[in-house]
Design a protein around this motif. Structure first.
Motif, PDB file in Angstrom:
ATOM      1  N   UNK A   1       0.804  -1.228   0.000  1.00  0.00           N
ATOM      2  CA  UNK A   1       0.000   0.000   0.000  1.00  0.00           C
ATOM      3  C   UNK A   1       0.827   1.262   0.000  1.00  0.00           C
ATOM      4  N   UNK A   2       2.070   1.196  -0.432  1.00  0.00           N
ATOM      5  CA  UNK A   2       2.909   2.381  -0.519  1.00  0.00           C
ATOM      6  C   UNK A   2       3.466   2.858   0.796  1.00  0.00           C
ATOM      7  N   UNK A   3       3.444   1.995   1.837  1.00  0.00           N
ATOM      8  CA  UNK A   3       3.904   2.425   3.158  1.00  0.00           C
ATOM      9  C   UNK A   3       5.386   2.792   3.172  1.00  0.00           C
ATOM     10  N   UNK A   4       6.217   2.100   2.376  1.00  0.00           N
ATOM     11  CA  UNK A   4       7.662   2.310   2.447  1.00  0.00           C
ATOM     12  C   UNK A   4       8.173   3.311   1.416  1.00  0.00           C
ATOM     13  N   UNK A   5       7.273   3.919   0.629  1.00  0.00           N
ATOM     14  CA  UNK A   5       7.736   4.850  -0.403  1.00  0.00           C
ATOM     15  C   UNK A   5       7.119   6.227  -0.224  1.00  0.00           C
ATOM     16  N   UNK A   6       6.647   6.531   1.012  1.00  0.00           N
ATOM     17  CA  UNK A   6       6.010   7.825   1.220  1.00  0.00           C
ATOM     18  C   UNK A   6       6.995   8.977   1.061  1.00  0.00           C
ATOM     19  N   UNK A   7       8.298   8.689   1.168  1.00  0.00           N
ATOM     20  CA  UNK A   7       9.308   9.731   0.971  1.00  0.00           C
ATOM     21  C   UNK A   7       9.764   9.809  -0.480  1.00  0.00           C
ATOM     22  N   UNK A   8       9.144   9.023  -1.349  1.00  0.00           N
ATOM     23  CA  UNK A   8       9.478   9.025  -2.784  1.00  0.00           C
ATOM     24  C   UNK A   8       8.223   9.397  -3.560  1.00  0.00           C
ATOM     25  N   UNK A   9       7.851  10.658  -3.587  1.00  0.00           N
ATOM     26  CA  UNK A   9       6.566  11.051  -4.175  1.00  0.00           C
ATOM     27  C   UNK A   9       6.447  10.722  -5.659  1.00  0.00           C
TER      28      UNK A   9
ATOM     29  N   UNK B   1       3.513   8.404  -7.372  1.00  0.00           N
ATOM     30  CA  UNK B   1       2.607   8.771  -8.456  1.00  0.00           C
ATOM     31  C   UNK B   1       2.713   7.779  -9.614  1.00  0.00           C
ATOM     32  N   UNK B   2       3.946   7.318  -9.903  1.00  0.00           N
ATOM     33  CA  UNK B   2       4.142   6.368 -11.012  1.00  0.00           C
ATOM     34  C   UNK B   2       3.436   5.039 -10.739  1.00  0.00           C
ATOM     35  N   UNK B   3       3.503   4.579  -9.503  1.00  0.00           N
ATOM     36  CA  UNK B   3       2.936   3.267  -9.191  1.00  0.00           C
ATOM     37  C   UNK B   3       1.404   3.272  -9.215  1.00  0.00           C
TER      38      UNK B   3
END
Length: 729
Positions: free
Chosen positions: A637-645, A649-651
């Protein structure tokens, strides 16, 4: 050491006594000769030998030679031949030529031993049946039905009982097999025959132990004597050395010194010949028993010889209780075991079974020396055939040109096949001739050169490309040819990661040396990259430059290949493609944004438009892979990429893949693996949202392909649309 070697020596002693007696019977020698050889082989070779745990003694493989020598020269003269053979082995060992024996093909050695085993089994089977063996294996085979038809009840019962114990002993639990099988079989046969009063032939050792006489010089032509000495010395030496090499594989101790071992074998044969014993050789059965019993040094071998000496002097009278038919049955069992099927399996993969079979047949049908010579000749011819093997492949290409590939070593032996294949090329054709050869003699050069001239006179063209070395070009120019074959080049390993090649990499040279020296804190990426470029210039660029030069102004790829940016995916590697084959798009997750996606993405759309409109692509391939990090981020659910905006958006373009995975259900291979596969199928659907793609697919002019690369197994699978399945290529 002693606590390991002492019990091991007792075990080997119990195995060696019955085998030594049986081999003496098969050799036509006095029974004491077998024990004398066992003592000499144990004590002398144990003290002087170069193998840590090998056991030497009378060998079944030499029994046919000894039997022929006894019939021709008599026993005392045979002892002199053994003594002289030992002296020859001693000289060969001192001149350090032992490793030359390893050049003998194992197929010949194993075939010889198998043939000897067949001959021993056939001859001793007559003794088991109460008869007497014939002079040849063929004669024994012819007379066998008559022997079986006759009634030899007591002899047959004794032999069958011995063989039954030998066969059944291996099936008993380990704790019950403390006594070796040969000793148990002879004991059972002796006790049964004595208890039931069977009419069997008894043996007596007492006279042969007390009646020692000096060896006698053979009375015959000196050519025959020299031949006999050479035969005994070489056969015993080769068997000993090959056995020492085989025994080294059974233990982790010091490796055998083969020259020292051959010298010790020579001294032992001189001793046994002088004392009236059989020839000595290293034997694998007793050596294997020694290793399994826990032996650690040569003390075990030496002590087993001492136990045999004590037995012969103090308990020799017990041997008269053993029925001769039981010893014959033991020899039948040994002979059958010498035909080792495991050797055939090992030889089959190397194409040496014919050498084994021909050697065995020659030993059985003609004689030992003749069979070995025939086997050596066939092995040499087989090796020559392999060394001069060539492959010739001529096939037409789609553009009308012919491609001819010739590989191997071109000698006069390959000229008939070479000219036959070249004649298949039609007159007037344009020919691309690739020579991947490591040697070319004059006959092969003349054949190719003459064909080329004739073909060009007939209006054709021949373009010769030498891949390995310029043998043809040098011969055509009149240059001096190399005296030997070109050594093979080291295999190209460009596909290895940089980290695996870093240790072998040469120091940087040439124009790509970094402008400043790297320090311990620098990343190795830059020097690795530059070293890789140098390697490309040195090895690969000369090979691909002609192809790149031809396509420098225009590309004509066959596939639009959409795959992940993962560093472990190398499209050209997993598809075995080259420059100009794949028009490649790489992104995180091998995603194809739908045409109406939000936010819109022009990067992939531009590649699709260009591939369809400008390149006229007719296949689009989407390739996913196992353990994809993008799919793992979707599952979390995007928990580990919140610092990679930007990545987040791409995913969003992967939401349809996540929905397809959730709707499909099941967990075959795990949720991540299934999502990675579902994602590939979803991207094929996404491609259909582009009108030009959809129109061409409906018209049958465009094919969509889904691939899945399993990184752990290095396997590429073709994915088919629902039900979601994968078929390996």
């Amino acid at each position: 050491m002693l606590r390991h070697d002492l019990p091991a020596s007792l075990v080997v002693f119990l195995v060696a006594v019955p085998l030594s007696l049986g081999i003496a019977v098969a050799s036509g020698a006095p029974l004491a000769a077998g024990l004398i050889a066992a003592v000499a082989g144990g004590v002398v070779v144990g003290a002087l030998g170069g193998s840590t745990v090998q056991v030497s003694g009378p060998a079944a493989g030499l029994s046919l030679v000894v039997a022929e020598l006894v019939m021709r020269y008599g026993w005392r003269a045979t002892c002199m031949i053994t003594l002289m053979a030992g002296a020859l082995q001693l000289l060969l060992g001192l001149f350090r030529v032992a490793r030359a024996a390893l050049a003998v093909s194992p197929a010949v050695v194993h075939g010889m031993l198998a043939g000897v085993g067949v001959v021993i089994a056939l001859s001793q089977l007559h003794v088991v049946l109460g008869g007497s063996p014939q002079r040849s294996a063929v004669g024994n085979l012819i007379e066998l039905p008559q022997q079986i038809a006759d009634n030899h009840s007591h002899a047959v019962f004794t032999g069958l009982l011995t063989i039954a114990v030998l066969v059944g002993w291996a099936r008993l639990p380990q704790r019950l097999r403390i006594v070796p099988a040969p000793l148990a079989a002879l004991f059972a046969a002796s006790v049964t025959a004595g208890t039931l009063g069977w009419d069997v032939t008894r043996v007596d050792l007492s006279e042969s132990l007390s009646g020692w006489t000096a060896p006698l010089w053979p009375r015959d032509d000196w050519h025959g004597i020299i031949g006999a000495v050479l035969l005994v010395a070489l056969l015993a030496g080769v068997e000993s050395l090959l056995s020492a090499v085989a025994v080294d594989k059974l233990h982790s101790g010091r490796r055998a010194d083969l020259d020292k071992e051959l010298t010790a074998q020579g001294v032992a044969n001189m001793v046994t010949g002088a004392l009236g014993g059989l020839p000595v050789a290293g034997v694998i059965v007793r050596s294997t028993t020694n290793v399994r019993a826990g032996a650690r040094s040569r003390w075990s071998t030496a002590m087993h010889g001492l136990w045999i000496l004590v037995f012969a002097l103090c308990l020799g009278w017990t041997i008269k209780l053993i029925p001769m038919e039981a010893l014959a049955a033991l020899l039948v069992f040994i002979g059958v075991q010498m035909v080792n099927v495991g050797h055939l399996r090992n030889l089959r993969g190397h194409g040496e079974v014919p050498v084994y079979v021909v050697t065995m047949a020659g030993v059985v049908l003609i004689g030992l020396a003749e069979g070995v010579l025939i086997g050596l000749g066939l092995a040499a011819l087989s090796a020559l055939r392999r060394l001069t093997w060539i492959s010739v492949r001529a096939r037409p290409e789609s553009d009308g040109r012919w491609h001819v590939l010739i590989g191997g070593s071109l000698t006069f032996l390959g000229v008939p096949r070479l000219t036959s294949e070249l004649r298949a090329v039609p007159a007037g054709a344009a020919v691309e001739l690739d020579l991947n050869i490591d040697f070319m003699d004059n006959a092969a050069f003349e054949a190719i050169h003459t064909w080329r001239q004739d073909h060009e006179r007939g209006g054709g063209t021949v373009d010769i490309d030498e891949i390995h070395d310029e043998w043809y070009a040098m011969a055509a120019s009149g240059a001096r040819m190399f005296p030997a074959k070109t050594p093979p080049r080291a295999p190209e390993r460009w596909w290895l990661p940089w980290a695996h090649r870093r240790r072998r990499r040469p120091a940087p040279t040439g124009p790509l040396v970094p402008a400043r020296p790297t320090t311990a804190g620098d990343s190795p990426a830059v020097p690795d990259l530059l070293a890789g470029a140098r390697e490309f210039h040195r090895r690969t660029a000369p090979l691909v430059q002609p192809f790149l030069s031809a396509m420098a102004r225009k590309q004509e790829p066959s596939h639009l290949f959409i795959t992940c940016a993962d560093s472990r995916i190398v499209p050209n590697l997993i598809t075995a493609s080259g420059p100009g084959d794949l028009f490649t798009v790489r992104n995180i997750g091998n995603l194809v944004p739908r045409l109406d996606s939000a936010p819109p993405d022009d990067s992939v759309a531009a590649a699709i438009e260009y591939a369809m409109g400008a390149l006229d692509i007719r296949t689009i391939t989407v390739c996913g892979h196992s353990g994809c990090g993008a799919m793992a981020a979707l599952l979390e659910g995007g928990e580990k990429i919140h610092e990679l905006p930007a990545l987040g958006r791409w995913l969003r373009h992967g939401d349809h893949s996540l929905a397809r995975w959730a709707a499909s259900g099941g967990d075959d291979g795990g949720p991540l693996d299934r999502l990675c596969r579902s994602n590939v199928i979803q991207q094929l659907d996404n491609l259909r949202t582009y009108p030009q793609v959809d129109r061409l697919v409906h018209a049958g002019r465009l094919q969509l392909v889904g691939l899945y690369f399993d990184i752990g197994t290095a396997r590429v699978h073709v994915l088919q649309q629902p039900p979601l399945t994968a078929s390996p290529l």
